[in-house]
Design a protein around this motif. Structure first.
Motif, PDB file in Angstrom:
ATOM      1  N   ILE A   1      13.046  -7.639  -4.252  1.00 54.98           N
ATOM      2  CA  ILE A   1      12.518  -7.046  -5.492  1.00 54.98           C
ATOM      3  C   ILE A   1      12.531  -8.095  -6.594  1.00 54.98           C
ATOM      4  O   ILE A   1      11.621  -8.172  -7.404  1.00 54.98           O
ATOM      5  N   GLY A   2      13.557  -8.923  -6.595  1.00 49.40           N
ATOM      6  CA  GLY A   2      13.580 -10.061  -7.513  1.00 49.40           C
ATOM      7  C   GLY A   2      14.538  -9.936  -8.661  1.00 49.40           C
ATOM      8  O   GLY A   2      15.283  -8.968  -8.794  1.00 49.40           O
ATOM      9  N   ARG A   3      14.493 -10.923  -9.498  1.00 53.30           N
ATOM     10  CA  ARG A   3      15.417 -11.057 -10.614  1.00 53.30           C
ATOM     11  C   ARG A   3      15.373  -9.891 -11.588  1.00 53.30           C
ATOM     12  O   ARG A   3      16.356  -9.551 -12.197  1.00 53.30           O
ATOM     13  N   GLY A   4      14.207  -9.327 -11.763  1.00 54.91           N
ATOM     14  CA  GLY A   4      14.076  -8.211 -12.694  1.00 54.91           C
ATOM     15  C   GLY A   4      14.871  -6.992 -12.284  1.00 54.91           C
ATOM     16  O   GLY A   4      15.075  -6.084 -13.058  1.00 54.91           O
ATOM     17  N   ALA A   5      15.323  -6.984 -11.024  1.00 50.33           N
ATOM     18  CA  ALA A   5      16.103  -5.850 -10.529  1.00 50.33           C
ATOM     19  C   ALA A   5      17.451  -5.873 -11.165  1.00 50.33           C
ATOM     20  O   ALA A   5      18.094  -4.938 -11.405  1.00 50.33           O
TER      21      ALA A   5
ATOM     22  N   ALA B   1      13.127   1.229  -8.060  1.00 53.69           N
ATOM     23  CA  ALA B   1      14.098   1.711  -7.080  1.00 53.69           C
ATOM     24  C   ALA B   1      15.330   0.821  -6.971  1.00 53.69           C
ATOM     25  O   ALA B   1      16.272   1.153  -6.246  1.00 53.69           O
ATOM     26  N   ALA B   2      15.353  -0.281  -7.681  1.00 53.58           N
ATOM     27  CA  ALA B   2      16.437  -1.255  -7.524  1.00 53.58           C
ATOM     28  C   ALA B   2      17.814  -0.647  -7.786  1.00 53.58           C
ATOM     29  O   ALA B   2      18.751  -0.870  -7.010  1.00 53.58           O
ATOM     30  N   ALA B   3      17.952   0.114  -8.839  1.00 50.44           N
ATOM     31  CA  ALA B   3      19.269   0.695  -9.158  1.00 50.44           C
ATOM     32  C   ALA B   3      19.738   1.645  -8.062  1.00 50.44           C
ATOM     33  O   ALA B   3      20.946   1.743  -7.789  1.00 50.44           O
ATOM     34  N   ALA B   4      18.825   2.320  -7.405  1.00 48.40           N
ATOM     35  CA  ALA B   4      19.190   3.256  -6.336  1.00 48.40           C
ATOM     36  C   ALA B   4      19.683   2.522  -5.083  1.00 48.40           C
ATOM     37  O   ALA B   4      20.348   3.123  -4.240  1.00 48.40           O
ATOM     38  N   LEU B   5      19.365   1.239  -4.957  1.00 47.28           N
ATOM     39  CA  LEU B   5      19.817   0.457  -3.808  1.00 47.28           C
ATOM     40  C   LEU B   5      21.267  -0.006  -3.962  1.00 47.28           C
ATOM     41  O   LEU B   5      21.954  -0.223  -2.967  1.00 47.28           O
TER      42      LEU B   5
ATOM     43  N   ALA C   1       0.825  -1.207   0.000  1.00 45.64           N
ATOM     44  CA  ALA C   1       0.000   0.000   0.000  1.00 45.64           C
ATOM     45  C   ALA C   1       0.866   1.268   0.000  1.00 45.64           C
ATOM     46  O   ALA C   1       0.377   2.349  -0.317  1.00 45.64           O
ATOM     47  N   ALA C   2       2.143   1.127   0.334  1.00 45.68           N
ATOM     48  CA  ALA C   2       3.051   2.275   0.370  1.00 45.68           C
ATOM     49  C   ALA C   2       3.695   2.555  -0.989  1.00 45.68           C
ATOM     50  O   ALA C   2       4.512   3.467  -1.101  1.00 45.68           O
ATOM     51  N   LEU C   3       3.324   1.811  -2.008  1.00 44.95           N
ATOM     52  CA  LEU C   3       3.942   1.987  -3.329  1.00 44.95           C
ATOM     53  C   LEU C   3       3.900   3.436  -3.828  1.00 44.95           C
ATOM     54  O   LEU C   3       4.895   3.905  -4.401  1.00 44.95           O
ATOM     55  N   PRO C   4       2.834   4.202  -3.606  1.00 47.23           N
ATOM     56  CA  PRO C   4       2.860   5.602  -4.054  1.00 47.23           C
ATOM     57  C   PRO C   4       3.976   6.431  -3.404  1.00 47.23           C
ATOM     58  O   PRO C   4       4.372   7.460  -3.954  1.00 47.23           O
ATOM     59  N   ALA C   5       4.497   5.981  -2.281  1.00 48.67           N
ATOM     60  CA  ALA C   5       5.577   6.700  -1.597  1.00 48.67           C
ATOM     61  C   ALA C   5       6.967   6.241  -2.041  1.00 48.67           C
ATOM     62  O   ALA C   5       7.972   6.734  -1.519  1.00 48.67           O
ATOM     63  N   LEU C   6       7.034   5.345  -3.012  1.00 49.67           N
ATOM     64  CA  LEU C   6       8.318   4.827  -3.471  1.00 49.67           C
ATOM     65  C   LEU C   6       9.305   5.933  -3.850  1.00 49.67           C
ATOM     66  O   LEU C   6      10.481   5.858  -3.474  1.00 49.67           O
ATOM     67  N   PRO C   7       8.893   6.992  -4.560  1.00 46.01           N
ATOM     68  CA  PRO C   7       9.868   8.047  -4.876  1.00 46.01           C
ATOM     69  C   PRO C   7      10.457   8.699  -3.617  1.00 46.01           C
ATOM     70  O   PRO C   7      11.646   9.050  -3.596  1.00 46.01           O
ATOM     71  N   HIS C   8       9.677   8.825  -2.566  1.00 47.32           N
ATOM     72  CA  HIS C   8      10.176   9.418  -1.329  1.00 47.32           C
ATOM     73  C   HIS C   8      11.138   8.463  -0.616  1.00 47.32           C
ATOM     74  O   HIS C   8      12.170   8.890  -0.095  1.00 47.32           O
ATOM     75  N   LEU C   9      10.806   7.173  -0.615  1.00 51.18           N
ATOM     76  CA  LEU C   9      11.700   6.191  -0.016  1.00 51.18           C
ATOM     77  C   LEU C   9      13.011   6.126  -0.793  1.00 51.18           C
ATOM     78  O   LEU C   9      14.088   6.034  -0.203  1.00 51.18           O
TER      79      LEU C   9
END
Length: 85
Positions: free
Chosen positions: A81-85, A55-59, A18-26
């Motif tokens: 996040i999985g393989r697609g990351a 967000a995977a590349a930012a990690l 449910a927090a997906l809309p906050a992904l840019p802030h995270l």
């Protein structure tokens, strides 16, 4: 303060997908000056699972952190996040 930013990140993680809309802030929090904030943001991103793919590349830079815990949390987040990351 960093304490408030950490609590906010953890609270978003508790929401799960449910927090997906906050992904840019995270994702922005991954560049915080406080390593604890970066770690909590990474953990919350990981709790979003595959939907957090943008967000995977930012990690990745967190895998080079001096703090062992931050590196570990970033690695787990990428795995969740999985393989697609």
């Amino acid at each position: 303060s960093s304490k408030v930013r950490r609590r906010a990140a953890r609270s978003l993680g508790d929401l799960g997908p449910a927090a997906l809309p906050a992904l840019p802030h995270l994702t922005g929090g991954l560049k915080d000056t406080d390593s604890s904030v970066r770690r909590d943001c990474a953990g919350s991103i990981g709790r979003l699972g595959p939907a957090a793919h943008p967000a995977a590349a930012a990690l990745v830079p967190l895998l080079m952190e001096h703090d062992d815990r931050t590196r570990a949390v970033a690695g787990v987040a990428i795995k969740r996040i999985g393989r697609g990351a």
